[in-house]
Design a protein around this motif. Structure first.
Motif, PDB file in Angstrom:
ATOM      1  N   GLU A 181    -110.526  40.170 -15.275  1.00 37.19           N
ATOM      2  CA  GLU A 181    -110.013  39.631 -16.529  1.00 37.19           C
ATOM      3  C   GLU A 181    -108.738  38.811 -16.346  1.00 37.19           C
ATOM      4  O   GLU A 181    -108.247  38.223 -17.304  1.00 37.19           O
ATOM      5  CB  GLU A 181    -109.735  40.769 -17.521  1.00 37.19           C
ATOM      6  CG  GLU A 181    -110.958  41.608 -17.853  1.00 37.19           C
ATOM      7  CD  GLU A 181    -112.067  40.783 -18.488  1.00 37.19           C
ATOM      8  OE1 GLU A 181    -111.752  39.857 -19.258  1.00 37.19           O
ATOM      9  OE2 GLU A 181    -113.253  41.053 -18.193  1.00 37.19           O
ATOM     10  N   GLN A 211    -118.058  38.164 -15.522  1.00 34.76           N
ATOM     11  CA  GLN A 211    -117.348  36.912 -15.790  1.00 34.76           C
ATOM     12  C   GLN A 211    -118.316  35.776 -16.108  1.00 34.76           C
ATOM     13  O   GLN A 211    -118.048  34.940 -16.960  1.00 34.76           O
ATOM     14  CB  GLN A 211    -116.453  36.550 -14.599  1.00 34.76           C
ATOM     15  CG  GLN A 211    -115.271  37.499 -14.407  1.00 34.76           C
ATOM     16  CD  GLN A 211    -114.423  37.618 -15.661  1.00 34.76           C
ATOM     17  OE1 GLN A 211    -113.954  36.624 -16.198  1.00 34.76           O
ATOM     18  NE2 GLN A 211    -114.234  38.841 -16.149  1.00 34.76           N
ATOM     19  N   ASN A 238    -117.232  32.414 -17.698  1.00 34.36           N
ATOM     20  CA  ASN A 238    -116.255  32.036 -16.671  1.00 34.36           C
ATOM     21  C   ASN A 238    -116.995  31.783 -15.362  1.00 34.36           C
ATOM     22  O   ASN A 238    -117.345  32.711 -14.647  1.00 34.36           O
ATOM     23  CB  ASN A 238    -115.220  33.154 -16.486  1.00 34.36           C
ATOM     24  CG  ASN A 238    -114.247  32.856 -15.359  1.00 34.36           C
ATOM     25  OD1 ASN A 238    -114.130  31.715 -14.907  1.00 34.36           O
ATOM     26  ND2 ASN A 238    -113.547  33.885 -14.892  1.00 34.36           N
TER      27      ASN A 238
END
Length: 946
Positions: A823, A850, A855
């Protein structure tokens, strides 16, 4: 030996440009020597300060005038520069011979000798420098500063106004072609855009631009297209006429107009129309300033495509658009290009495939070199012997051939400012395919006098990199600072040849052979480990080495390297021979009183008489025994010393009256038990061997105001004395080894406000659990944990808010990588190697999470990982092309088998769900999906509609 074809017309042309470029370097070195003599403790009080300052002022004026005249390439100026160079060298020899002679006299005669001989020498110096001034006055009177009228008739040195025709097959650059076309035709950016293409000479910039220019899509997209080649010397009139010709408005009447009228006509002809202008081979920001105002910005998608070798020119011309950086071809692409140019449509004979692949590989991905080599191979009979010969001698054959390839690369050297030319030529001391440590290179440049300070030397290095003459190797894990650099082999051979012609450098290797007596005219000698030796050399070497200033041996002590090579140079400044294992510290070094840089390998007890080396800046002693070398207390009396680097050394405390040293780096000290901060307050880098039984507290380190890097190697587990240590807040990088410190004491390091890099090696910390504290490691970007018994790491994203790189190696007990680590918004990579399966799985899980959150910037590397961060360590090897690799081991084979058996049950994981794949380096990435293909089709469709 097979005959070589030499183009003598180009040989004459090359000599025309290259002769005597080292006049500036010679005068610069003389200026540095005069400063050391006149402002040193021995001489400064014995000579009239007004006469001294007048002498130095005259040398500075000559140096500045040489810079001013550096662009004058007339024959007369070059001949006069040769005289300037030789006279400067002679003056420097006279001064330094005087130094050595006086330092060997007895104290009783010293004062009288100094006064007498200094007066005589200075008088001679005044005469020499006065003569140099007279020569400089002659040079100023010579007209033709740009050298235009002195250039050979067929020399294509000026701007060309003809646009190229046709397209060539762009082997290996298809993706580049698509990227440039996309940027040119991007309708979302309506303002005028400048798109620079940047790369070294011969890498294919012009060829790429030509293929773009002649592409039908580009021709349809732009209403007007024009091509102009700028080159080193350009005529604005030729450029203006070329543009008008390409856009179809040039007439005989227009040819007679003035430049101002032509500029107005170009501007009006382009006004309101979507145009493409290609500016090929731009060498200066002045060229851009002179031309860019001609091109109106009507928000209609007009574009300027610019090619240059110089990064600063690209950045200047397009501060908002990133340049397109050209890349070298892969080995497969190189082989394909070679075959295409040698055999055309036919196939390569089987017996030539292996050696041909080797030839392509030795071209190191430079397209121009591949094409030139292909031309040689195509003209010759396809004999295996010739191909083998070419494979071994490729670079030297091409440079000696003096053809278009040499011409293109020589231009880059000719365009260098005087300050950078000696730095460039100095790169010739290193062998081919050699990764050059930047820290070593910077220290050598400073010792040679090319730069006055490391910051200045670093600026020169970045300038050469920006000119694509030096290639970047490894970069720092955090700040991106360049750790190693290298040079393309073709540039290396060119560099050595020019250095030899300039009497700047002599290189002895298997590939480079000059007559032994030629060494006497060179200031520097570099011997590579593949050099051969003969008995006849010893007779000539003692005499020919007399005036050599630098001796550099690159290799290992596997050859018959005689001591006269390095101890026969009485005026030596640089002695770099770490590859030769000496039995002890050689007393002969103390006779070389001008030494500024010494790097040797031995177990050393340094004598007190080391202080005779009053110019010494850097002292490096490598020792594989593990026993501490010993420095004398007199070392504190060497005011110019800046860098002390030993494998392990005992440095005694100075007397209380000793002045402080201006050391920048000091490693690796043994059992530091005194306050070194008061003596070396400017220290930036410190290495210590810490023994808990004998070493005292390191609290005195807290008083360092400039210390940025600290490395501590523990001989025994840390005790309470160390645990109570206070460290300086300015520290940015810390490395700890074998300390076995409890994790609870990590607060010592976590509280440092500027700490960016923390490397924990070989049980630096121990214990089953690590619970970081809030508010610590606020600036940490790089964390390495290598070998520990840690099981539970209770970390949250708030504990390392700026972490970018996490590396876990040999963490066999670690249960998992904390999920909150993923994170951290700044996190770029997680690398995990030789650690527990559960830790590996947790890292993969972080990647899955992620990706699910959108991400896709995070990368996870799983064994092998060291090629990513430590390519020169942990068994990583380097092949002939400079590529890094690690040999496969039995453990690798076992892991592959285990991995395959682990997937044999056919069960899908979340990695399968997200199409996660793993490449050969161990990096996980997401494969293309139907959605990606649909988006690509949709994008191309919208582009064609536009």
């Amino acid at each position: 030996m097979l005959p070589r074809c030499v183009d003598f017309s180009f040989l004459c042309l090359t000599n025309f440009f290259l002769r005597s470029e080292m006049a500036y370097a010679a005068v610069l070195s003389l200026n540095e020597t005069l400063h050391q003599i006149f402002f040193g403790d021995t001489f400064c009080t014995l000579y009239d300060s007004r006469k001294r300052n007048t002498l130095i002022q005259k040398v500075n004026e000559i140096k500045n005038l040489l810079i001013k005249l550096s662009q004058n390439s007339s024959e007369e100026v070059k001949l006069l520069e040769i005289k300037i160079r030789d006279m400067a060298y002679h003056a420097e020899d006279v001064i330094e011979v005087l130094q050595i002679g006086l330092q060997k006299r007895s104290d009783s005669r010293m004062q009288e000798d100094l006064i007498t001989e200094m007066d005589t020498t200075i008088k001679d110096l005044h005469e020499v420098i006065t003569e140099m001034e007279t020569i400089m006055e002659e040079m100023e009177k010579i007209k033709g500063g740009s050298g235009e009228q002195n250039l050979p008739v067929n020399w294509n040195y000026f701007s060309s106004r003809s646009a190229p025709g046709g397209r060539t097959n762009m082997v290996g650059f298809g993706e580049d072609l698509m990227q440039i076309k996309d940027r040119l035709c991007n309708v979302q950016k309506s303002t005028r855009q400048t798109i620079p293409i940047v790369g070294m000479g011969g890498i294919g910039k012009t060829t790429l631009a030509m293929n773009v220019y002649n592409d039908p899509v580009i021709a349809d997209h732009f209403y007007l297209c024009a091509w102009v080649t700028i080159s080193l010397q350009y005529h604005i009139t030729e450029i203006l006429l070329g543009i008008l010709d390409d856009i179809g408005v040039l007439t005989n009447k227009i040819r007679k107009e003035s430049d101002e009228q032509l500029k107005e006509r170009v501007y009006k002809s382009l006004k309101g129309r979507r145009y493409l202008i290609v500016m090929d081979d731009v060498w200066s920001t002045n060229a851009w300033n002179d031309i860019q105002m001609l091109f109106p910005d009507d928000n209609n998608g007009s574009r300027i495509l610019l090619t240059t070798r110089l990064t600063h020119v690209a950045d200047y011309a397009s501060s908002t658009n990133p340049p397109h950086l050209m890349h070298f071809l892969t080995e497969e692409e190189s082989w394909n290009l070679l075959c295409q140019n040698v055999f055309r449509e036919a196939n390569c004979p089987l017996e030539l495939v292996d050696v041909g692949s080797n030839i392509a590989k030795n071209c190191q991905g430079l397209p121009l070199l591949i094409v030139v080599v292909a031309g040689l191979l195509a003209k010759k009979n396809k004999s295996l012997d010739y191909w083998k010969y070419l494979a071994v001698n490729l670079s030297s054959i091409i440079i000696e051939k003096k053809d278009h390839c040499s011409e293109i690369l020589t231009l880059s050297y000719n365009n260098l400012p005087p300050l950078l030319k000696p730095c460039f030529l100095y790169m010739g001391i290193f062998p081919e395919n050699y990764e050059i440590p930047v820290s070593r290179l910077i220290k050598l440049w400073v010792a040679e006098g090319f730069a006055n300070h490391p910051f200045e030397a670093e600026r020169y290095l970045m300038d050469l990199i920006g000119r694509n003459l030096i290639l970047v190797g490894q970069k720092g894990s955090i700040d991106g600072k360049i750790k190693t650099c290298r040079m393309h082999d073709l540039l290396k051979v060119l560099c050595v040849r020019i250095a030899h012609e300039e009497n700047f450098l002599y290189v002895k290797s298997r590939h480079l052979r000059f007559l032994p007596q030629e060494i006497s005219f060179k200031r520097r000698l570099s011997i590579h480990d593949d050099a051969s030796y003969s008995g006849s050399e010893e007779d000539v070497t003692m005499q020919s080495m007399d005036l050599v200033r630098s001796f550099i041996y690159n290799g290992w002590d596997e050859t018959q390297l005689h001591s006269y090579y390095y101890f026969g140079c009485r005026l030596l400044r640089v002695l770099d021979m770490v590859g030769v294992e000496l039995s002890g510290f050689p007393e002969e070094i103390l006779l070389l009183v001008n030494l500024r840089y010494v790097a040797i390998a031995c177990h050393a007890v340094i004598p007190a008489s080391i202080t005779v080396l009053w110019n010494l800046i850097t002292l490096i002693v490598e020792d594989s025994t593990g026993i501490a070398s010993i420095l004398p207390i007199e070392i504190w009396n060497m005011p110019r010393l800046r860098h002390l680097k030993f494998s392990r050394v005992f440095l005694p405390a100075p007397l209380h009256a000793s002045p402080f040293l201006r050391l920048n780096s000091l490693s690796v000290l043994d059992s530091l038990d005194y306050d070194i901060g008061q003596i070396t307050p400017l220290l930036k880098k410190l290495g210590i061997h810490y023994n808990s039984q004998s070493s005292h507290s390191l609290n005195h380190l807290a008083y360092f105001l400039n210390l940025e890097t600290l490395k501590i190697l523990f001989d025994s587990p840390a005790n309470s004395t160390f645990i109570n240590t206070a460290l300086p807040s300015c520290l940015k990088k810390i490395t700890l080894e074998r300390g076995r410190i409890d994790w609870e004491y990590m607060r010592i390091f976590g509280s440092l406000p500027n700490l960016e890099v923390l490397k924990l090696r070989e049980y630096a910390f121990q214990g089953r659990e690590w619970i970081p504290n809030e508010g610590e490691f606020l600036q940490l970007k790089f964390l390495l944990i290598w070998e520990t018994d840690l099981e539970h790491w209770r970390a949250k994203d708030t504990h390392f808010p700026r972490l970018e790189h996490l590396i876990l190696r040999n963490c066999s007990n670690l249960v998992e990588v904390p999920s909150d680590i993923g994170e951290i918004p700044t996190l770029e990579t997680i690398e995990i190697d030789y650690s527990s399966p559960s830790a590996v799985d947790s890292a993969k899980k972080i990647l899955e999470d992620q990706l699910y959150q959108g991400n896709d910037g995070l990368k996870v590397f799983v064994h092998p990982t060291k090629t990513q961060v430590y390519p020169l360590k942990f068994g990583i090897q380097q092949d002939e092309s400079g590529r890094f690799y690690r040999r496969k081991t039995k453990l690798d084979e076992f892991k592959i088998q285990q991995d395959e058996s682990g997937r044999s049950d056919g069960r899908k994981t979340k990695l399968d769900e997200f199409k996660i794949q793993q490449d050969e380096s161990g990096c996980f990435y997401r494969g293309k999906t139907k959605l990606d293909e649909f988006k690509t089709e949709e994008k191309s469709g919208s582009s064609s509609d536009a």
